[in-house]
Design a protein around this motif. Structure first.
Motif, PDB file in Angstrom:
ATOM      1  N   GLN A  48       1.520  -7.012   1.299  1.00 32.50           N
ATOM      2  CA  GLN A  48       1.781  -5.598   1.072  1.00 32.50           C
ATOM      3  C   GLN A  48       0.512  -4.761   0.940  1.00 32.50           C
ATOM      4  OE1 GLN A  48       4.540  -5.324  -2.179  1.00 32.50           O
ATOM      5  NE2 GLN A  48       6.258  -6.008  -0.918  1.00 32.50           N
ATOM      6  N   SER A  49      -0.510  -5.288   0.285  1.00 33.10           N
ATOM      7  CA  SER A  49      -1.750  -4.515   0.102  1.00 33.10           C
ATOM      8  C   SER A  49      -2.402  -4.175   1.433  1.00 33.10           C
ATOM      9  CB  SER A  49      -2.741  -5.283  -0.777  1.00 33.10           C
ATOM     10  OG  SER A  49      -2.256  -5.371  -2.079  1.00 33.10           O
ATOM     11  N   GLU A  50      -2.451  -5.153   2.325  1.00 33.61           N
ATOM     12  CA  GLU A  50      -3.073  -4.917   3.644  1.00 33.61           C
ATOM     13  C   GLU A  50      -2.300  -3.859   4.421  1.00 33.61           C
ATOM     14  OE1 GLU A  50      -4.224  -7.281   7.757  1.00 33.61           O
ATOM     15  OE2 GLU A  50      -3.603  -8.439   6.009  1.00 33.61           O
ATOM     16  N   LEU A  51      -0.987  -3.973   4.440  1.00 29.73           N
ATOM     17  CA  LEU A  51      -0.177  -2.983   5.157  1.00 29.73           C
ATOM     18  C   LEU A  51      -0.307  -1.610   4.506  1.00 29.73           C
ATOM     19  CD1 LEU A  51       1.752  -2.114   7.353  1.00 29.73           C
ATOM     20  CD2 LEU A  51       3.648  -2.994   5.966  1.00 29.73           C
ATOM     21  N   ASN A  52      -0.337  -1.565   3.197  1.00 30.64           N
ATOM     22  CA  ASN A  52      -0.476  -0.287   2.490  1.00 30.64           C
ATOM     23  C   ASN A  52      -1.811   0.376   2.825  1.00 30.64           C
ATOM     24  OD1 ASN A  52       0.699   1.661   0.835  1.00 30.64           O
ATOM     25  ND2 ASN A  52      -0.453   0.927  -0.926  1.00 30.64           N
ATOM     26  N   ARG A  53      -2.883  -0.419   2.929  1.00 28.00           N
ATOM     27  CA  ARG A  53      -4.197   0.131   3.320  1.00 28.00           C
ATOM     28  C   ARG A  53      -4.132   0.699   4.738  1.00 28.00           C
ATOM     29  NH1 ARG A  53      -6.020  -4.252   0.435  1.00 28.00           N
ATOM     30  NH2 ARG A  53      -6.287  -5.534   2.285  1.00 28.00           N
ATOM     31  N   PHE A  54      -3.459   0.004   5.638  1.00 26.89           N
ATOM     32  CA  PHE A  54      -3.321   0.491   7.014  1.00 26.89           C
ATOM     33  C   PHE A  54      -2.531   1.801   7.037  1.00 26.89           C
ATOM     34  CE2 PHE A  54      -0.710   0.633  10.921  1.00 26.89           C
ATOM     35  CZ  PHE A  54      -1.732   0.863  11.834  1.00 26.89           C
ATOM     36  N   LEU A  55      -1.421   1.846   6.328  1.00 25.60           N
ATOM     37  CA  LEU A  55      -0.595   3.056   6.316  1.00 25.60           C
ATOM     38  C   LEU A  55      -1.328   4.241   5.694  1.00 25.60           C
ATOM     39  CD1 LEU A  55       2.851   1.507   5.352  1.00 25.60           C
ATOM     40  CD2 LEU A  55       2.143   2.354   7.609  1.00 25.60           C
ATOM     41  N   ALA A  56      -2.258   3.979   4.800  1.00 29.30           N
ATOM     42  CA  ALA A  56      -3.027   5.049   4.152  1.00 29.30           C
ATOM     43  C   ALA A  56      -3.919   5.796   5.143  1.00 29.30           C
ATOM     44  CB  ALA A  56      -3.861   4.481   3.012  1.00 29.30           C
ATOM     45  N   LEU A  57      -4.110   5.239   6.325  1.00 29.73           N
ATOM     46  CA  LEU A  57      -4.897   5.914   7.361  1.00 29.73           C
ATOM     47  C   LEU A  57      -4.153   7.107   7.950  1.00 29.73           C
ATOM     48  CD1 LEU A  57      -6.194   2.757   9.277  1.00 29.73           C
ATOM     49  CD2 LEU A  57      -7.475   4.180   7.634  1.00 29.73           C
ATOM     50  N   PHE A  58      -2.854   7.193   7.688  1.00 32.75           N
ATOM     51  CA  PHE A  58      -2.026   8.229   8.289  1.00 32.75           C
ATOM     52  C   PHE A  58      -1.511   9.189   7.221  1.00 32.75           C
ATOM     53  CE2 PHE A  58      -1.859   4.330  10.701  1.00 32.75           C
ATOM     54  CZ  PHE A  58      -2.315   4.774  11.931  1.00 32.75           C
ATOM     55  N   ALA A  59      -1.194  10.381   7.659  1.00 30.18           N
ATOM     56  CA  ALA A  59      -0.660  11.385   6.738  1.00 30.18           C
ATOM     57  C   ALA A  59       0.672  10.922   6.165  1.00 30.18           C
ATOM     58  CB  ALA A  59      -0.474  12.708   7.473  1.00 30.18           C
ATOM     59  N   SER A  60       0.955  11.394   4.978  1.00 29.42           N
ATOM     60  CA  SER A  60       2.244  11.107   4.341  1.00 29.42           C
ATOM     61  C   SER A  60       2.963  12.430   4.120  1.00 29.42           C
ATOM     62  CB  SER A  60       2.019  10.392   3.010  1.00 29.42           C
ATOM     63  OG  SER A  60       3.262  10.126   2.399  1.00 29.42           O
ATOM     64  N   LEU A  61       4.140  12.556   4.705  1.00 26.51           N
ATOM     65  CA  LEU A  61       4.945  13.763   4.526  1.00 26.51           C
ATOM     66  C   LEU A  61       5.895  13.522   3.362  1.00 26.51           C
ATOM     67  CD1 LEU A  61       5.783  14.597   8.264  1.00 26.51           C
ATOM     68  CD2 LEU A  61       3.882  15.415   6.850  1.00 26.51           C
ATOM     69  N   PRO A  62       5.861  14.363   2.349  1.00 32.78           N
ATOM     70  CA  PRO A  62       6.654  14.099   1.142  1.00 32.78           C
ATOM     71  C   PRO A  62       8.141  14.387   1.323  1.00 32.78           C
ATOM     72  CG  PRO A  62       5.493  16.169   0.917  1.00 32.78           C
ATOM     73  CD  PRO A  62       5.029  15.560   2.209  1.00 32.78           C
ATOM     74  N   LEU A  63       8.929  13.611   0.616  1.00 30.15           N
ATOM     75  CA  LEU A  63      10.357  13.894   0.503  1.00 30.15           C
ATOM     76  C   LEU A  63      10.490  14.896  -0.640  1.00 30.15           C
ATOM     77  CD1 LEU A  63      13.370  13.524   0.979  1.00 30.15           C
ATOM     78  CD2 LEU A  63      13.279  11.512  -0.499  1.00 30.15           C
ATOM     79  N   THR A  64      10.669  16.133  -0.283  1.00 29.25           N
ATOM     80  CA  THR A  64      10.778  17.207  -1.266  1.00 29.25           C
ATOM     81  C   THR A  64      12.248  17.552  -1.511  1.00 29.25           C
ATOM     82  OG1 THR A  64      10.702  18.878   0.472  1.00 29.25           O
ATOM     83  CG2 THR A  64       8.576  18.205  -0.496  1.00 29.25           C
ATOM     84  N   GLN A  65      12.466  18.388  -2.509  1.00 30.36           N
ATOM     85  CA  GLN A  65      13.835  18.846  -2.756  1.00 30.36           C
ATOM     86  C   GLN A  65      14.358  19.615  -1.544  1.00 30.36           C
ATOM     87  OE1 GLN A  65      14.469  21.118  -6.311  1.00 30.36           O
ATOM     88  NE2 GLN A  65      16.666  21.243  -5.982  1.00 30.36           N
ATOM     89  N   ALA A  66      13.502  20.386  -0.903  1.00 23.40           N
ATOM     90  CA  ALA A  66      13.920  21.136   0.288  1.00 23.40           C
ATOM     91  C   ALA A  66      14.373  20.186   1.396  1.00 23.40           C
ATOM     92  CB  ALA A  66      12.780  22.029   0.773  1.00 23.40           C
ATOM     93  N   ALA A  67      13.658  19.082   1.569  1.00 23.33           N
ATOM     94  CA  ALA A  67      14.042  18.088   2.583  1.00 23.33           C
ATOM     95  C   ALA A  67      15.365  17.436   2.222  1.00 23.33           C
ATOM     96  CB  ALA A  67      12.947  17.041   2.744  1.00 23.33           C
ATOM     97  N   ALA A  68      15.543  17.123   0.939  1.00 20.28           N
ATOM     98  CA  ALA A  68      16.802  16.511   0.490  1.00 20.28           C
ATOM     99  C   ALA A  68      17.968  17.473   0.683  1.00 20.28           C
ATOM    100  CB  ALA A  68      16.688  16.096  -0.973  1.00 20.28           C
TER     101      ALA A  68
END
Length: 124
Positions: A48-68
Motif C-alpha cells: 500500500q505505501s508504494e502505491l500511495n506514493r505513486f498516486l501522490a504524483l497526481f492531483a486529488s479531487l475531493p469528494l465535497t458536499q456539493a459533489a455528494a
C-alpha cells in the motif's frame, strides 16, 4: 482535467493496458479519495505505501458536499427511471461533474450514468 476511475487504474497497474499513459503524462490526471480507497483496499498492506506514493504524483479531487449532492440528485433521477446505480460509482461521477473533469474508466456503469447527466467520459 481527467479523473481516473479505479477500473482504469487497475488495468494500467496490472500492466494489461497502456492507453492510460498519455493521460498520466499530460499532467492533468487525477484521482479521488474513493478511488484511492478502492485501490489500496484491494492489495496487501505491504504494497500500500508504494502505491500511495505513486498516486501522490497526481492531483486529488475531493469528494465535497456539493459533489455528494450532485451525485444524489442524479441517482434519484436514475432510480425513478428504474435504474439502480452503485453508490461509489455515483460519488465518483459526482466528483467528476463538480470539477468538470472527464472520467476515464473501464466500467459500463458510467456510460449508463451519463445518460442522466452531462458526465463526460472516455471508456478505455
Amino acid at each position: 482535467m481527467y479523473l481516473i476511475d479505479t477500473s482504469a487504474w487497475i488495468n494500467f497497474l496490472r500492466k494489461r493496458d497502456d492507453r492510460l499513459v498519455p493521460f498520466l503524462e499530460s499532467r492533468t490526471a487525477a484521482h479521488t479519495d474513493i478511488v484511492v480507497f478502492e485501490l489500496l483496499s484491494g492489495i496487501p498492506s505491504a504494497d500500500q505505501s508504494e502505491l500511495n506514493r505513486f498516486l501522490a504524483l497526481f492531483a486529488s479531487l475531493p469528494l465535497t458536499q456539493a459533489a455528494a449532492l450532485k451525485a444524489a440528485a442524479v441517482a434519484s433521477t436514475m432510480r425513478r427511471a428504474g435504474t439502480r446505480p452503485q453508490t461509489t460509482d455515483m460519488l465518483i461521477a459526482g466528483v467528476a461533474l463538480i470539477h468538470d473533469a472527464t472520467l476515464i474508466h473501464r466500467d459500463s456503469d458510467f456510460e449508463r450514468i451519463k445518460r442522466y447527466c452531462p458526465l463526460s467520459t472516455i471508456e478505455l
